[in-house]
Scaffold this motif. Structure first.
Motif, PDB file in Angstrom:
ATOM      1  N   SER A  90       0.873  -1.180   0.000  1.00 51.43           N
ATOM      2  CA  SER A  90       0.000   0.000   0.000  1.00 51.43           C
ATOM      3  C   SER A  90       0.902   1.219   0.000  1.00 51.43           C
ATOM      4  O   SER A  90       2.100   1.115   0.275  1.00 51.43           O
ATOM      5  CB  SER A  90      -0.903   0.012   1.232  1.00 51.43           C
ATOM      6  N   GLU A  91       0.329   2.373  -0.272  1.00 51.80           N
ATOM      7  CA  GLU A  91       1.150   3.591  -0.323  1.00 51.80           C
ATOM      8  C   GLU A  91       1.806   3.852   1.026  1.00 51.80           C
ATOM      9  O   GLU A  91       2.975   4.218   1.111  1.00 51.80           O
ATOM     10  CB  GLU A  91       0.281   4.778  -0.702  1.00 51.80           C
ATOM     11  N   ALA A  92       1.046   3.632   2.110  1.00 50.74           N
ATOM     12  CA  ALA A  92       1.556   3.966   3.440  1.00 50.74           C
ATOM     13  C   ALA A  92       2.800   3.163   3.799  1.00 50.74           C
ATOM     14  O   ALA A  92       3.683   3.649   4.491  1.00 50.74           O
ATOM     15  CB  ALA A  92       0.464   3.717   4.475  1.00 50.74           C
ATOM     16  N   GLY A  93       2.860   1.916   3.293  1.00 54.25           N
ATOM     17  CA  GLY A  93       3.982   1.082   3.714  1.00 54.25           C
ATOM     18  C   GLY A  93       5.112   0.960   2.725  1.00 54.25           C
ATOM     19  O   GLY A  93       6.186   0.443   3.056  1.00 54.25           O
ATOM     20  N   SER A  94       4.895   1.427   1.472  1.00 51.54           N
ATOM     21  CA  SER A  94       5.871   1.076   0.436  1.00 51.54           C
ATOM     22  C   SER A  94       6.725   2.227  -0.070  1.00 51.54           C
ATOM     23  O   SER A  94       7.513   2.042  -0.996  1.00 51.54           O
ATOM     24  CB  SER A  94       5.131   0.448  -0.754  1.00 51.54           C
ATOM     25  N   ALA A  95       6.590   3.439   0.504  1.00 50.27           N
ATOM     26  CA  ALA A  95       7.373   4.581  -0.014  1.00 50.27           C
ATOM     27  C   ALA A  95       8.860   4.277   0.052  1.00 50.27           C
ATOM     28  O   ALA A  95       9.396   3.947   1.101  1.00 50.27           O
ATOM     29  CB  ALA A  95       7.054   5.827   0.799  1.00 50.27           C
ATOM     30  N   GLY A  96       9.521   4.373  -1.110  1.00 47.69           N
ATOM     31  CA  GLY A  96      10.973   4.174  -1.151  1.00 47.69           C
ATOM     32  C   GLY A  96      11.430   2.732  -1.125  1.00 47.69           C
ATOM     33  O   GLY A  96      12.618   2.447  -1.203  1.00 47.69           O
ATOM     34  N   VAL A  97      10.492   1.778  -1.027  1.00 47.06           N
ATOM     35  CA  VAL A  97      10.873   0.355  -0.934  1.00 47.06           C
ATOM     36  C   VAL A  97      11.221  -0.183  -2.316  1.00 47.06           C
ATOM     37  O   VAL A  97      10.556   0.128  -3.299  1.00 47.06           O
ATOM     38  CB  VAL A  97       9.715  -0.460  -0.315  1.00 47.06           C
ATOM     39  N   SER A  98      12.274  -0.996  -2.397  1.00 47.78           N
ATOM     40  CA  SER A  98      12.713  -1.589  -3.675  1.00 47.78           C
ATOM     41  C   SER A  98      12.299  -3.049  -3.721  1.00 47.78           C
ATOM     42  O   SER A  98      12.736  -3.840  -2.895  1.00 47.78           O
ATOM     43  CB  SER A  98      14.236  -1.480  -3.808  1.00 47.78           C
ATOM     44  N   LEU A  99      11.467  -3.394  -4.698  1.00 46.07           N
ATOM     45  CA  LEU A  99      10.992  -4.781  -4.827  1.00 46.07           C
ATOM     46  C   LEU A  99      11.310  -5.348  -6.210  1.00 46.07           C
ATOM     47  O   LEU A  99      10.694  -6.308  -6.647  1.00 46.07           O
ATOM     48  CB  LEU A  99       9.477  -4.835  -4.588  1.00 46.07           C
ATOM     49  N   GLN A 100      12.267  -4.723  -6.915  1.00 46.60           N
ATOM     50  CA  GLN A 100      12.582  -5.178  -8.267  1.00 46.60           C
ATOM     51  C   GLN A 100      13.343  -6.510  -8.240  1.00 46.60           C
ATOM     52  O   GLN A 100      13.799  -6.953  -7.200  1.00 46.60           O
ATOM     53  CB  GLN A 100      13.408  -4.110  -9.004  1.00 46.60           C
ATOM     54  N   ALA A 101      13.454  -7.105  -9.413  1.00 47.21           N
ATOM     55  CA  ALA A 101      14.207  -8.359  -9.545  1.00 47.21           C
ATOM     56  C   ALA A 101      15.704  -8.046  -9.467  1.00 47.21           C
ATOM     57  O   ALA A 101      16.444  -8.144 -10.450  1.00 47.21           O
ATOM     58  CB  ALA A 101      13.846  -9.039 -10.858  1.00 47.21           C
ATOM     59  N   ASP A 102      16.152  -7.631  -8.290  1.00 50.57           N
ATOM     60  CA  ASP A 102      17.523  -7.139  -8.077  1.00 50.57           C
ATOM     61  C   ASP A 102      18.546  -8.256  -8.296  1.00 50.57           C
ATOM     62  O   ASP A 102      18.367  -9.372  -7.794  1.00 50.57           O
ATOM     63  CB  ASP A 102      17.629  -6.596  -6.643  1.00 50.57           C
ATOM     64  N   ARG A 103      19.599  -7.934  -9.048  1.00 46.93           N
ATOM     65  CA  ARG A 103      20.636  -8.937  -9.313  1.00 46.93           C
ATOM     66  C   ARG A 103      21.357  -9.369  -8.034  1.00 46.93           C
ATOM     67  O   ARG A 103      21.974 -10.420  -7.996  1.00 46.93           O
ATOM     68  CB  ARG A 103      21.659  -8.378 -10.309  1.00 46.93           C
ATOM     69  N   ARG A 104      21.282  -8.502  -6.973  1.00 44.62           N
ATOM     70  CA  ARG A 104      21.947  -8.845  -5.715  1.00 44.62           C
ATOM     71  C   ARG A 104      21.055  -9.703  -4.821  1.00 44.62           C
ATOM     72  O   ARG A 104      21.501 -10.209  -3.797  1.00 44.62           O
ATOM     73  CB  ARG A 104      22.318  -7.563  -4.948  1.00 44.62           C
ATOM     74  N   ALA A 105      19.754  -9.846  -5.188  1.00 48.97           N
ATOM     75  CA  ALA A 105      18.807 -10.578  -4.333  1.00 48.97           C
ATOM     76  C   ALA A 105      18.705 -12.039  -4.758  1.00 48.97           C
ATOM     77  O   ALA A 105      19.025 -12.412  -5.892  1.00 48.97           O
ATOM     78  CB  ALA A 105      17.441  -9.910  -4.407  1.00 48.97           C
ATOM     79  N   THR A 106      18.235 -12.867  -3.828  1.00 44.16           N
ATOM     80  CA  THR A 106      18.043 -14.293  -4.132  1.00 44.16           C
ATOM     81  C   THR A 106      16.878 -14.463  -5.104  1.00 44.16           C
ATOM     82  O   THR A 106      16.946 -15.234  -6.054  1.00 44.16           O
ATOM     83  CB  THR A 106      17.737 -15.062  -2.818  1.00 44.16           C
TER      84      THR A 106
END
Length: 1326
Positions: A855-871
């Motif tokens: 939701s907008e309230a919880g996700s400002a600035g959060v990165s959820l992309q398919a990051d190459r550094r993430a599992t």
């Protein structure tokens, strides 16, 4: 007569005609009325202002030549020696006297007995009269037409005009030629003109981005693009040398475009605005480009220059951890980050707190916070920075400071005011504005005071002036602002390429069960409205309850918004499960979590429930429980105890008056106590006797004063009685209150009446309560959907499978047995509530959960992309279940899954129901997206879709055209005007279907409160509804779209379709008339060449706000303005376009169509059925991909934007069977169009007209436009054609070297005016 060899004598303004010291005289010009100074001895002269040849009036000739009177009898005209004769008069001036004409035209008249006329002051030659010489003194006289007799003002001789002689010198006026035949209207020319006014086609929106003037650092890890509009503008030359350059090159921590931002920001921070404050910089990079790391690089660079204090203001305290990570990434491990919300309100650099240097990280809500003692965070920060502070102040996600200058009627936000205040307190601070959506609307730029776009040294006095200019300029003006800022080195705006990202608008039709549920809910709300109106009418003595109706419509809107969301749950779950099967992971975006309804239900019903909470049901229950109009509950009927109180209330306590007129003194009777002494009694009596004569107490029956002590006083009527006088007599001792018999009788009557009244009130109250209870029972039995958030989590496997990144504190979870649900906190013992979202995010990024709900309230600035550094590097499928209320938020939400360093681009699925009214929410977003793309990314079409797939702009209804369409529709439904289109589901041949629709539509608008004061007609119009729509509702598109949500789907969609049909018609008409604001349009042609080469102006002349204007008589490329701070310039480019299509090219196009098997029987060459100026127009037509529509190609202007229907094509043109005839006509039109426009050789606009010309000259004002904005606007406002008055932004690219220019289109007829006005501005400044 010959031209004078010398220039006309110099003139100067002067008092009325008189002699001038030093010789000569002053005279008023007969043409322009200016006062001229004439040199001594000169009698004939030419006015240097209006060029009118003139002679001195007679009385001034006497001053010039004293000898004129002596020679009055001579027959020749006096000529001074060496007098230069005047030039021949221009044709427009009436013929004036010449010395070569033979005398005399005026003869002396017979003597008259009339007195001599008064001396009349002369004014030189008057072109409105006949100039003839006097027969006596030869003075040139101004004689009015038709005057036969008059007196010479010079010699006072009576004169008469000899008309016989006059006629030979004045030729009779020629008879005027007959009026020209009415001009032939060339319909094809009108068609082409409209297309040209509309502009070209929309081209490619994005271009790949590389820093144009810097090559430091590695390339960015992901493809970066910039809008093609912005890419047409070059930034200034970089002059700043980075201190940390070597560190960055070795560590490769920042990419080349992040380093470019560092250089331009630091370079801009070295400049000061005319106001004296330090200039600021705006980082407008899209979400995920890496703004955080760029900011960290800026802090690190300033640290090396000894600026050890920085302020970093962002949206959430969680982002402090991201700030720490970014600083570590650039090697700034030594810089501490202090979270302000963890620090006390005392001085930050005091011993107890100990913050001497580093980054103070705070949120916008902290910025407006204050302690109980009244000390504010703003004061605390200003004290820590101290005076002369020149460190960094970073407004990250600065769109939070918007609404500093809100719409009329609302107040500025405290956040916006605090951001402005902080900048005012720190004039030397290095300000950086940082947001992907900071300038979604120019109104939201009010706090960006350090950009220097308005105020001292600019074209705009203040921000409101700037705002008004942009709002008048439309979307194109917004696009120019972004280009202007980039050219002046104060703005960068790049975005991640959306190549690979898929956008799809998914329509989720209502399932049968949901459709039935929705229909019943709509009917219930309509019935509830009637019930509330009836209940309110019962309370007629009260004022209308406006608060009730405000709450009603707010709840109505929220309810149906919930319904729309719930309707999309099955489609959301289906798409999510499909994505998981395809080995992808899912992110679901919504705005509201329904937490408030859930918490209310848990408080009411307990922690364990049978099923999930239905948000719509709880909302309805709460509204009815708290707002149903009830009559006041009556007080209970009085018992025995209350009777005496009632009696007291009914009668005044004022004592009565005896028959003798004496006031009775009130005294309750009581038996004398045993202990009372005679002495006391005597004293009483003695005291009484001293009272005034009026204070006697007497019995109201016997009127005697005896036994005063025994008198009883009625507590109700206050009368006094002897116990023995009463019938029956009172024998017992009375203690407390006592009532007489008559009062007791009256009280009984009153109590009975009151009992009946209260019983009636109670009956009404109970009936209202019963109705309210029944309504509440109906609401509880209504089939309404569950809270979408809980429902989705449950259907996708529960909290064990789904990461929830929202702002709510608790959730309902299905019990292990599958029966019932339990409310529990979102966090566990190991995770604090503050860190729960970061924990859930990590579980998703680690692949432990494959579905995330944000939701907008919880996700400002959060990165959820398919990051190459993430599992978890699975492709993200981003489902937008609920569109946010503003485009700013939509873009922010899109940016959660599309960021730098990703293994794959996301798939976006935007879900809509098939309900017309639900598009209200898309409408709000689309309105912002139209200008958001314009200002944050320089091109309105850029939006988040980047030209790939459908855009949300199709859903923008809340526009000027939308308001007009609404008025037209309302007037049609209210039968005040006819509808311009046939309503959906109706036939123009069956008028009864249209009438039936109007009846239903009117009833629907009544049920949602748009049509008010309805009356059912009698007589011949029996059964017809009449009413009114108030003015404020007539133009309120938002209210219309909100309200129709509460209608059953069938009539809702029909009303919406009617509205859209009218809107499309209005937009089509505006496009035809050339009034549609289409933002940036591409000018296309086969050959586009730039005339001349750019000229660099090296003049060092400085002006206030403007400088270095260069105006060339023969121009190709001209620099007309140069910005002092950045060196950026305003340049006028002139292009030559060849738009024609040769016969060979046209034939090839047709052949290829036929070879591919895509041609139809109607493809081929056509000629116009009508002739214009003896010519026919030729076209090539072939069927387009849209069935039944035909593309049109013309010899002069190439492919037409507008396609034609087959019926229109056959009506206007006929197909040619002879290719030879087609070729001849085509080549002839191709040749003629290179020299003249379609209106023919006698066109009113002459060479300025470009309509249908094959060879065109186009002038574009490029570079920075804002400094000369007002001047250009003024010059365009003088143009004759309506389409030329509008500011139009165009993009044009040369065909030889692909040089792209974006700027204002200056119509050929306006070029001279624009340049003159720019020169005039320069003169004023000089």
């Amino acid at each position: 007569m010959s031209q004078p060899s010398a220039p006309p004598p110099q003139i100067a303004p002067a008092p009325p005609p008189s002699t001038v010291g030093g010789g000569g005289v002053q005279v008023r010009c007969a043409g322009c009325k200016l006062i001229l100074t004439v040199a001594p001895g000169v009698t004939e002269f030419v006015c240097p202002t209006c060029q009118l040849p003139q002679m001195l009036p007679p009385e001034l000739m006497k001053v010039q030549f004293k000898t004129a009177a002596a020679a009055a009898t001579t027959t020749t005209t006096p000529h001074p020696p060496q007098l230069p004769p005047p030039p021949p008069p221009p044709p427009a001036v009436p013929p004036s006297y010449s010395p070569s004409l033979p005398p005399p035209l005026i003869l002396p008249a017979p003597p008259s007995s009339q007195p001599l006329q008064q001396h009349v002051p002369a004014h030189g030659i008057d072109p409105t009269k006949i100039q003839v010489p006097c027969a006596h003194c030869k003075a040139i006289l101004n004689v009015p037409h038709g005057l036969a007799r008059f007196t010479c003002p010079q010699c006072n001789v009576d004169l008469a005009v000899d008309l016989s002689k006059l006629k030979q010198f004045y030729q009779p006026r020629p008879t005027p030629p007959p009026p020209p035949p009415p001009e032939e209207i060339n319909e094809v020319a009108i068609e082409v003109e409209r297309e040209e006014d509309e502009g070209g086609l929309v081209g490619e929106t994005f271009t790949d981005y590389r820093p144009p003037k810097l090559s430091i650092g590695p390339p960015h890890p992901d493809p970066i693009v910039e809008t093609s509009s912005l890419s047409a503008v070059q930034p200034p030359e970089p002059t700043y040398d980075l201190t940390i350059r070597d560190d960055l090159e070795s560590s490769k921590a920042l990419s080349c475009l992040q380093i470019e931002t560092l250089v331009y920001a630091c370079q801009r921070h070295l400049q000061h605005l005319p106001t004296g404050t330090r200039a600021g910089f705006f980082v407008g990079d899209g979400a995920g480009v890496g703004k955080g790391r760029t900011i960290a690089g800026l802090i690190w660079e300033n640290w090396h220059h000894g600026r050890r204090k920085s302020l970093w203001i962002s949206v959430g305290s969680d982002l402090k951890f991201d700030a720490r990570r970014d600083l570590d990434d650039v090697g700034a491990n030594c810089i501490e980050v202090h979270a302000l919300n963890k620090l006390p309100y005392s001085k930050l650099d005091s011993k107890s707190v100990g913050v001497k240097e580093g980054v103070v990280f705070l949120t916008y809500s902290s910025l407006i916070a204050s302690s109980e003692k009244g000390r504010s965070r703003l004061q605390q920060l200003a004290q820590w920075c101290a005076s002369g502070f020149d460190g960094l102040v970073i407004f990250d996600e600065c769109h939070k400071a918007k609404n500093l200058v809100p719409e009329a009627g609302s107040q500025p936000t405290r956040t916006g005011e605090a951001v402005l205040d902080l900048q005012a307190r720190l004039p030397e601070a290095r300000v950086v504005y940082c947001s992907a959506t900071g300038a979604s609307e120019p109104r939201n730029m009010g706090y960006m005071v350090r950009l220097g776009l308005w105020g001292a040294g600019t074209s705009f006095i203040d921000f409101r002036d700037f705002l008004n200019a942009l709002e008048k300029g439309g979307v194109g003006a917004l696009e120019l602002v972004a280009m202007d800022m980039k050219a002046r080195g104060m703005y960068v705006c790049r975005t991640l390429s959306y190549k690979g990202a898929e956008f799809e608008v998914v329509e989720a039709p209502l399932e049968d069960e949901m459709m039935e549920m929705y229909k019943k809910a709509a009917e219930f709300w309509a019935e509830l409205r009637v019930e509330l109106l009836s209940a309110s009418a019962v309370l007629s003595n009260e004022k209308p309850n406006s608060q009730l109706w405000r709450l009603y419509w707010a709840s109505h809107q929220r309810f149906f918004r919930h319904m729309c969301m719930s309707a999309k749950v099955p489609a959301t779950v289906r798409l999510a499960k499909q994505a998981l099967i395809e080995d992808k992971c899912v992110v679901i975006g919504l705005q509201s979590t329904g937490e408030a309804r859930t918490e209310e239900a848990v408080t009411k019903y307990g922690l364990e429930l049978d099923d999930f909470i239905s948000g719509p049901r709880e909302l309805l229950l709460k509204f009815v429980e708290e707002n149903y109009p009830l009559p006041e509950k009556p007080e209970p009927l009085p018992g025995e105890e209350s009777v005496k109180e009632l009696q007291r209330k009914r009668h005044s306590v004022t004592p009565g008056v005896s028959i003798k007129g004496r006031v009775r003194k009130v005294a309750k009777w009581k038996p004398a106590s045993d202990g009372e002494s005679d002495e006391e009694s005597d004293t009483d009596s003695a005291h009484e006797s001293t009272e005034s004569d009026d204070e006697f107490q007497i019995c109201d029956i016997c009127n005697l004063e005896e036994d005063r002590k025994k008198l009883l006083q009625c507590s109700c009527c206050s009368q006094l009685f002897h116990p023995a006088c009463l019938v029956p007599p009172v024998m017992e001792i009375v203690n407390g209150d006592w009532s007489c018999h008559s009062c007791k009788e009256k009280t009984e009557e009153y109590l009975q009446a009151r009992h009946a009244y209260l019983t009636e009130l109670l009956k009404r109250y109970d009936a209202a309560m019963e109705r309210k209870t029944n309504i509440l029972d109906i609401i509880r039995t209504l089939g309404l959907p569950n809270n979408p958030l809980d429902d989705i989590i449950d259907q996708l496997g529960g909290p064990e499978k789904v990461s929830e990144i929202t702002g709510r504190r608790g959730m309902l979870v299905r019990a292990a047995s599958g029966k019932g649900v339990t409310y529990q906190a979102r966090n566990t013992k190991d995770v604090t509530m503050e860190m729960v979202n970061m924990h859930e995010k990590q579980l998703f990024m680690d692949g432990k959960k494959l579905v995330a709900i944000i939701s907008e309230a919880g996700s400002a600035g959060v990165s959820l992309q398919a990051d190459r550094r993430a599992t978890n590097q699975k492709r993200r499928v981003h489902l937008t279940l609920e569109l946010p209320w503003s485009a700013d938020r939509a873009i922010q939400q899109f940016g959660r899954t599309h960021r730098s360093n990703q293994a794959s681009a996301p798939e976006y699925r935007l879900l809509f129901t098939n309900l017309g009214g639900e598009r209200r929410f898309a409408s709000i977003v689309a309105k912002r997206l139209a200008s958001l793309g314009a200002l944050t990314q320089g091109d309105r079409r850029a939006g988040p879709t980047g030209g790939a797939g459908p855009t949300l702009s199709a859903y923008n209804y809340d526009s000027a055209y939308g308001k007009r369409a609404l008025v037209v529709m309302y007037k049609g439904i209210m039968e005040q005007d006819s509808l311009p289109v046939v309503p959906p589901g109706c036939s123009s041949e069956k008028l009864e279907t249209i009438q039936d629709f109007i009846v239903k539509a009117k009833a629907a608008l009544v049920s949602v409160g748009i049509v008010r004061d309805t009356v059912l007609a009698n007589g011949k119009d029996s059964g017809k509804l009449s009413g009114r729509i108030v003015d404020s509702d007539m133009h309120d598109v938002g209210r219309f779209l909100n309200r129709i949500l509460g209608l059953p789907p069938d009539i809702q969609n029909r009303l919406f379709e009617l509205f859209i049909s009218i809107l499309d018609l209005l937009i089509q008409n505006a496009r035809i008339e050339g009034n549609l604001d289409s933002g940036i349009v591409d000018i296309k042609a086969n050959v586009i060449e730039l005339q001349g080469t750019p000229k660099v102006n090296s003049s060092s002349e400085s002006l206030t706000g403007f400088s270095n204007f260069v105006l060339l008589i023969s121009f190709f490329v001209q620099t007309v303005h140069e910005d002092q701070m950045s060196g950026a310039s305003t340049v006028l480019f002139t292009f030559t376009l060849d738009r024609g299509v040769t016969w060979e090219s046209a034939s090839t196009m047709l052949d290829e169509k036929q070879k591919d098997g895509l041609s139809s029987a109607n493809d081929g060459f056509y000629e116009s059925r009508r002739e214009w100026l003896g010519r026919r127009h030729f076209i090539l037509a072939f069927e387009s991909s849209a069935s039944g529509m035909y593309k049109i190609v013309r010899p002069a202007v190439g492919e037409s934007i507008r396609e034609m229907t087959l019926s229109e094509l056959k009506n206007k043109y006929r197909k040619l069977s002879s290719l030879e005839k087609a070729r001849s006509g085509w080549e002839d039109e191709y040749e003629v169009s290179s020299k003249q426009c379609m209106h023919g050789p006698n066109c009113k606009l002459g060479d300025y007209c470009q309509t249908g010309r094959r060879i065109q000259e186009v002038n574009v004002l490029g570079g920075i436009i804002l400094p000369v904005w007002g001047t250009i606007e003024k010059a365009l406002s003088k143009q004759a054609r309506q389409s030329h008055k509008r500011l139009r932004v165009v993009r044009i690219e040369t065909t030889a070297d692909n040089r792209r220019i974006v700027g204002l289109l200056v119509p050929n007829a306006a070029v001279e005016s624009v340049l003159q006005d720019l020169a005039w501005v320069q003169d004023i400044d000089d």
